[in-house]
Design a protein around this motif. Structure first.
Motif, PDB file in Angstrom:
ATOM      1  N   LEU A   1       0.821  -1.214   0.000  1.00 54.45           N
ATOM      2  CA  LEU A   1       0.000   0.000   0.000  1.00 54.45           C
ATOM      3  C   LEU A   1       0.855   1.264   0.000  1.00 54.45           C
ATOM      4  O   LEU A   1       0.448   2.297  -0.528  1.00 54.45           O
ATOM      5  N   LEU A   2       2.048   1.185   0.579  1.00 51.99           N
ATOM      6  CA  LEU A   2       2.935   2.342   0.657  1.00 51.99           C
ATOM      7  C   LEU A   2       3.790   2.525  -0.595  1.00 51.99           C
ATOM      8  O   LEU A   2       4.568   3.474  -0.676  1.00 51.99           O
ATOM      9  N   GLY A   3       3.665   1.631  -1.555  1.00 48.73           N
ATOM     10  CA  GLY A   3       4.458   1.743  -2.762  1.00 48.73           C
ATOM     11  C   GLY A   3       5.889   1.296  -2.586  1.00 48.73           C
ATOM     12  O   GLY A   3       6.770   1.671  -3.375  1.00 48.73           O
ATOM     13  N   MET A   4       6.139   0.477  -1.566  1.00 48.04           N
ATOM     14  CA  MET A   4       7.497   0.027  -1.273  1.00 48.04           C
ATOM     15  C   MET A   4       7.811  -1.334  -1.892  1.00 48.04           C
ATOM     16  O   MET A   4       8.969  -1.721  -1.989  1.00 48.04           O
ATOM     17  N   GLN A   5       6.782  -2.067  -2.295  1.00 51.66           N
ATOM     18  CA  GLN A   5       6.984  -3.404  -2.835  1.00 51.66           C
ATOM     19  C   GLN A   5       5.855  -3.721  -3.791  1.00 51.66           C
ATOM     20  O   GLN A   5       4.717  -3.913  -3.389  1.00 51.66           O
ATOM     21  N   GLU A   6       6.163  -3.765  -5.078  1.00 51.44           N
ATOM     22  CA  GLU A   6       5.128  -3.990  -6.082  1.00 51.44           C
ATOM     23  C   GLU A   6       4.605  -5.417  -5.998  1.00 51.44           C
ATOM     24  O   GLU A   6       5.390  -6.374  -5.952  1.00 51.44           O
ATOM     25  N   PRO A   7       3.289  -5.594  -5.984  1.00 53.65           N
ATOM     26  CA  PRO A   7       2.727  -6.944  -5.918  1.00 53.65           C
ATOM     27  C   PRO A   7       3.119  -7.791  -7.124  1.00 53.65           C
ATOM     28  O   PRO A   7       3.363  -7.258  -8.216  1.00 53.65           O
ATOM     29  N   THR A   8       3.174  -9.099  -6.933  1.00 49.41           N
ATOM     30  CA  THR A   8       3.456 -10.014  -8.031  1.00 49.41           C
ATOM     31  C   THR A   8       2.371  -9.922  -9.094  1.00 49.41           C
ATOM     32  O   THR A   8       2.643  -9.988 -10.291  1.00 49.41           O
ATOM     33  N   SER A   9       1.132  -9.752  -8.656  1.00 49.76           N
ATOM     34  CA  SER A   9       0.009  -9.544  -9.572  1.00 49.76           C
ATOM     35  C   SER A   9      -1.010  -8.644  -8.881  1.00 49.76           C
ATOM     36  O   SER A   9      -0.968  -8.439  -7.674  1.00 49.76           O
ATOM     37  N   GLY A  10      -1.932  -8.108  -9.681  1.00 54.11           N
ATOM     38  CA  GLY A  10      -2.886  -7.159  -9.133  1.00 54.11           C
ATOM     39  C   GLY A  10      -2.300  -5.752  -9.123  1.00 54.11           C
ATOM     40  O   GLY A  10      -1.169  -5.534  -9.574  1.00 54.11           O
ATOM     41  N   GLU A  11      -3.057  -4.797  -8.607  1.00 51.21           N
ATOM     42  CA  GLU A  11      -2.633  -3.402  -8.615  1.00 51.21           C
ATOM     43  C   GLU A  11      -2.908  -2.713  -7.292  1.00 51.21           C
ATOM     44  O   GLU A  11      -3.851  -3.061  -6.580  1.00 51.21           O
ATOM     45  N   ILE A  12      -2.085  -1.704  -7.004  1.00 51.03           N
ATOM     46  CA  ILE A  12      -2.345  -0.740  -5.934  1.00 51.03           C
ATOM     47  C   ILE A  12      -2.543   0.599  -6.623  1.00 51.03           C
ATOM     48  O   ILE A  12      -1.657   1.046  -7.378  1.00 51.03           O
ATOM     49  N   ARG A  13      -3.687   1.225  -6.403  1.00 55.97           N
ATOM     50  CA  ARG A  13      -3.993   2.469  -7.118  1.00 55.97           C
ATOM     51  C   ARG A  13      -4.215   3.636  -6.153  1.00 55.97           C
ATOM     52  O   ARG A  13      -4.855   3.475  -5.113  1.00 55.97           O
ATOM     53  N   PHE A  14      -3.672   4.779  -6.533  1.00 55.41           N
ATOM     54  CA  PHE A  14      -3.861   6.034  -5.799  1.00 55.41           C
ATOM     55  C   PHE A  14      -4.564   7.006  -6.735  1.00 55.41           C
ATOM     56  O   PHE A  14      -4.081   7.279  -7.839  1.00 55.41           O
ATOM     57  N   ASN A  15      -5.743   7.489  -6.310  1.00 53.52           N
ATOM     58  CA  ASN A  15      -6.557   8.350  -7.174  1.00 53.52           C
ATOM     59  C   ASN A  15      -6.810   7.701  -8.540  1.00 53.52           C
ATOM     60  O   ASN A  15      -6.818   8.378  -9.580  1.00 53.52           O
ATOM     61  N   GLY A  16      -6.953   6.386  -8.543  1.00 55.15           N
ATOM     62  CA  GLY A  16      -7.261   5.682  -9.774  1.00 55.15           C
ATOM     63  C   GLY A  16      -6.069   5.329 -10.640  1.00 55.15           C
ATOM     64  O   GLY A  16      -6.230   4.718 -11.693  1.00 55.15           O
ATOM     65  N   LYS A  17      -4.839   5.684 -10.194  1.00 55.88           N
ATOM     66  CA  LYS A  17      -3.640   5.429 -10.988  1.00 55.88           C
ATOM     67  C   LYS A  17      -2.732   4.431 -10.269  1.00 55.88           C
ATOM     68  O   LYS A  17      -2.600   4.478  -9.050  1.00 55.88           O
ATOM     69  N   ASN A  18      -2.108   3.556 -11.037  1.00 56.12           N
ATOM     70  CA  ASN A  18      -1.206   2.547 -10.481  1.00 56.12           C
ATOM     71  C   ASN A  18      -0.062   3.229  -9.735  1.00 56.12           C
ATOM     72  O   ASN A  18       0.691   4.023 -10.314  1.00 56.12           O
ATOM     73  N   VAL A  19       0.066   2.919  -8.447  1.00 55.02           N
ATOM     74  CA  VAL A  19       1.079   3.556  -7.599  1.00 55.02           C
ATOM     75  C   VAL A  19       2.486   3.352  -8.154  1.00 55.02           C
ATOM     76  O   VAL A  19       3.344   4.249  -8.065  1.00 55.02           O
ATOM     77  N   TYR A  20       2.726   2.193  -8.746  1.00 56.13           N
ATOM     78  CA  TYR A  20       4.072   1.852  -9.191  1.00 56.13           C
ATOM     79  C   TYR A  20       4.399   2.402 -10.575  1.00 56.13           C
ATOM     80  O   TYR A  20       5.475   2.145 -11.112  1.00 56.13           O
ATOM     81  N   LYS A  21       3.487   3.186 -11.137  1.00 52.93           N
ATOM     82  CA  LYS A  21       3.739   3.847 -12.417  1.00 52.93           C
ATOM     83  C   LYS A  21       3.634   5.362 -12.296  1.00 52.93           C
ATOM     84  O   LYS A  21       3.699   6.077 -13.309  1.00 52.93           O
ATOM     85  N   LEU A  22       3.478   5.857 -11.079  1.00 59.46           N
ATOM     86  CA  LEU A  22       3.367   7.299 -10.880  1.00 59.46           C
ATOM     87  C   LEU A  22       4.704   7.989 -11.139  1.00 59.46           C
ATOM     88  O   LEU A  22       5.765   7.476 -10.792  1.00 59.46           O
ATOM     89  N   LYS A  23       4.626   9.176 -11.709  1.00 56.30           N
ATOM     90  CA  LYS A  23       5.819   9.970 -11.960  1.00 56.30           C
ATOM     91  C   LYS A  23       5.530  11.445 -11.698  1.00 56.30           C
ATOM     92  O   LYS A  23       4.389  11.881 -11.680  1.00 56.30           O
ATOM     93  N   GLY A  24       6.597  12.202 -11.486  1.00 53.62           N
ATOM     94  CA  GLY A  24       6.478  13.645 -11.367  1.00 53.62           C
ATOM     95  C   GLY A  24       5.537  14.100 -10.271  1.00 53.62           C
ATOM     96  O   GLY A  24       5.606  13.640  -9.122  1.00 53.62           O
ATOM     97  N   ALA A  25       4.611  14.980 -10.633  1.00 51.44           N
ATOM     98  CA  ALA A  25       3.688  15.580  -9.662  1.00 51.44           C
ATOM     99  C   ALA A  25       2.778  14.542  -9.022  1.00 51.44           C
ATOM    100  O   ALA A  25       2.451  14.639  -7.833  1.00 51.44           O
ATOM    101  N   ASP A  26       2.370  13.528  -9.796  1.00 51.89           N
ATOM    102  CA  ASP A  26       1.499  12.480  -9.251  1.00 51.89           C
ATOM    103  C   ASP A  26       2.226  11.690  -8.160  1.00 51.89           C
ATOM    104  O   ASP A  26       1.645  11.357  -7.126  1.00 51.89           O
ATOM    105  N   GLN A  27       3.484  11.378  -8.394  1.00 51.31           N
ATOM    106  CA  GLN A  27       4.257  10.632  -7.408  1.00 51.31           C
ATOM    107  C   GLN A  27       4.481  11.464  -6.151  1.00 51.31           C
ATOM    108  O   GLN A  27       4.398  10.965  -5.024  1.00 51.31           O
ATOM    109  N   LEU A  28       4.767  12.747  -6.326  1.00 56.71           N
ATOM    110  CA  LEU A  28       4.967  13.637  -5.184  1.00 56.71           C
ATOM    111  C   LEU A  28       3.692  13.753  -4.358  1.00 56.71           C
ATOM    112  O   LEU A  28       3.738  13.750  -3.121  1.00 56.71           O
ATOM    113  N   GLU A  29       2.545  13.823  -5.045  1.00 61.19           N
ATOM    114  CA  GLU A  29       1.269  13.899  -4.340  1.00 61.19           C
ATOM    115  C   GLU A  29       1.026  12.629  -3.522  1.00 61.19           C
ATOM    116  O   GLU A  29       0.577  12.687  -2.369  1.00 61.19           O
TER     117      GLU A  29
END
Length: 367
Positions: A75-103
């Motif tokens: 949930l904290l974005g420290m370890q990407e799941p083997t399958s499935g997704e963790i999403r923040f505001n509808g976006k995959n946490v492990y693909k966030l970049k720039g302003a989205d990642q900072l938020e």
């Protein structure tokens, strides 16, 4: 145990649009493979969400090895799941970049179990507070930053003059842990994931720290995922509870109902294992023996993970993994004892925190 609704968040940081989760796990699974060892599923198909509109306090409980910390790290974005997704505001946490990642880094904060490991021993404790102020531009001047830090420290019961300017080893474990809470308060996130935050402090400080977490939830509208092995503190501070066993959600719902009227045999075992505070009724410490006939099937993942310890095991328990069944408006259990009741529609355990909305899925019998 419902609590009064907290005040609305500050206007400068509006809430997410109605209905959208702030943070959600969608069938998140974490598998560890080791050479020469069997496959270890630490977390299995977790579906869970935290509302972006209504602050909540959810406890996650289970014995050691149940997957609690794996869940927190995912949930904290420290370890990407083997399958499935963790999403923040509808976006995959492990693909966030720039302003989205900072938020995401600002809105989702953590309090860890060991109040010493989060500190760099070469820096004074001030460093823990000044870095986020600078990184997230929380203050316009050094004076503003100082005022923010002093206010946050006092809100968690620390006196600035007795805390600042010291190295981590010069403070007690309770002081260090309260500093990490102050850091969370300083940033004003929407969600704090607290992994065993009071397990390494003495009993006299637990009430203080837990009281501070409740204050952040009630007064500042911060949601919490409180991970613990302690049913007593989970019952004390949380509104909802999730019970994990071998990486699986076996029961979830309103905390008062789950603790007082547990439905799943594993939850019943956890509750019955808590020693009675009555000297005339000593706790025997006895645990149910494993069922050798079904242990192999349970280990392969073809059936219920608790089958080898369950006193109510049935043939179906060895062949199939039970889904979550709605046993009450605010409670669900993954056990075939309740297969006559409706299933939780999507498997999202968050649905057990309120009555069903929309059409229910039929029970296994009806299918």
């Amino acid at each position: 145990m419902p609590r009064p609704a907290p005040p609305q968040a500050s206007p400068r940081r509006p809430r997410i649009g109605a209905g959208r989760p702030l943070l959600e796990a969608d069938l998140a699974t974490q598998v560890y493979d080791s050479r020469g060892q069997r496959r270890n599923v630490a977390l299995s198909e977790l579906s869970f969400s935290i509302s972006g509109d209504h602050p909540s306090f959810t406890a996650v409980v289970g014995e050691s090895g149940s997957g609690k910390t794996t869940m927190a790290r995912a949930l904290l974005g420290m370890q990407e799941p083997t399958s499935g997704e963790i999403r923040f505001n509808g976006k995959n946490v492990y693909k966030l970049k720039g302003a989205d990642q900072l938020e995401f880094r600002r809105e989702v904060q953590a309090i860890f179990q060991d109040p010493f490991e989060v500190y760099n021993p070469f820096y004074k404790v001030d460093h823990l507070l000044t870095v986020p102020i600078r990184k997230f531009r929380l203050a316009r001047s050094r004076a503003d930053a100082g005022n923010l830090i002093e206010s946050a420290l006092r809100d968690v019961g620390l006196e600035p003059k007795d805390t600042l300017g010291r190295y981590p080893h010069q403070l007690s474990g309770g002081q260090r842990q309260r500093l990490t809470v102050a850091r969370g308060l300083l940033i004003r996130p929407r969600l704090i994931i607290a992994d065993e935050p009071v397990s390494m402090v003495d009993a006299s400080l637990r009430k203080t720290i837990l009281g501070t977490l409740e204050q952040l939830n009630d007064e500042f509208g911060i949601s919490f995922v409180y991970i613990t092995h302690d049913l007593a503190t989970a019952y004390q501070v949380s509104e909802n509870i999730i019970v994990l066993y071998k990486g699986l959600v076996v029961e979830a719902g309103e905390v008062g109902r789950v603790i007082k009227q547990p439905e799943h045999p594993y939850t019943q075992l956890l509750v019955s294992s808590v020693p009675e505070p009555d000297p005339t009724r000593p706790w025997s410490g006895e645990m149910p023996e494993g069922n050798k006939k079904v242990s192999t099937a349970a280990a392969t993942g073809t059936g219920c993970a608790f089958a080898d310890r369950c006193p109510h095991v049935m043939p179906i328990c060895v062949k199939e993994r039970p889904p979550l069944y709605r046993t009450h408006d605010e409670q669900a259990a993954a056990c075939f004892l309740y297969q006559e009741t409706p299933r939780v529609v999507t498997g999202d355990v968050s649905q057990t925190f309120q009555p069903f909305q929309g059409k229910e899925q039929p029970s296994a019998k009806e299918e």
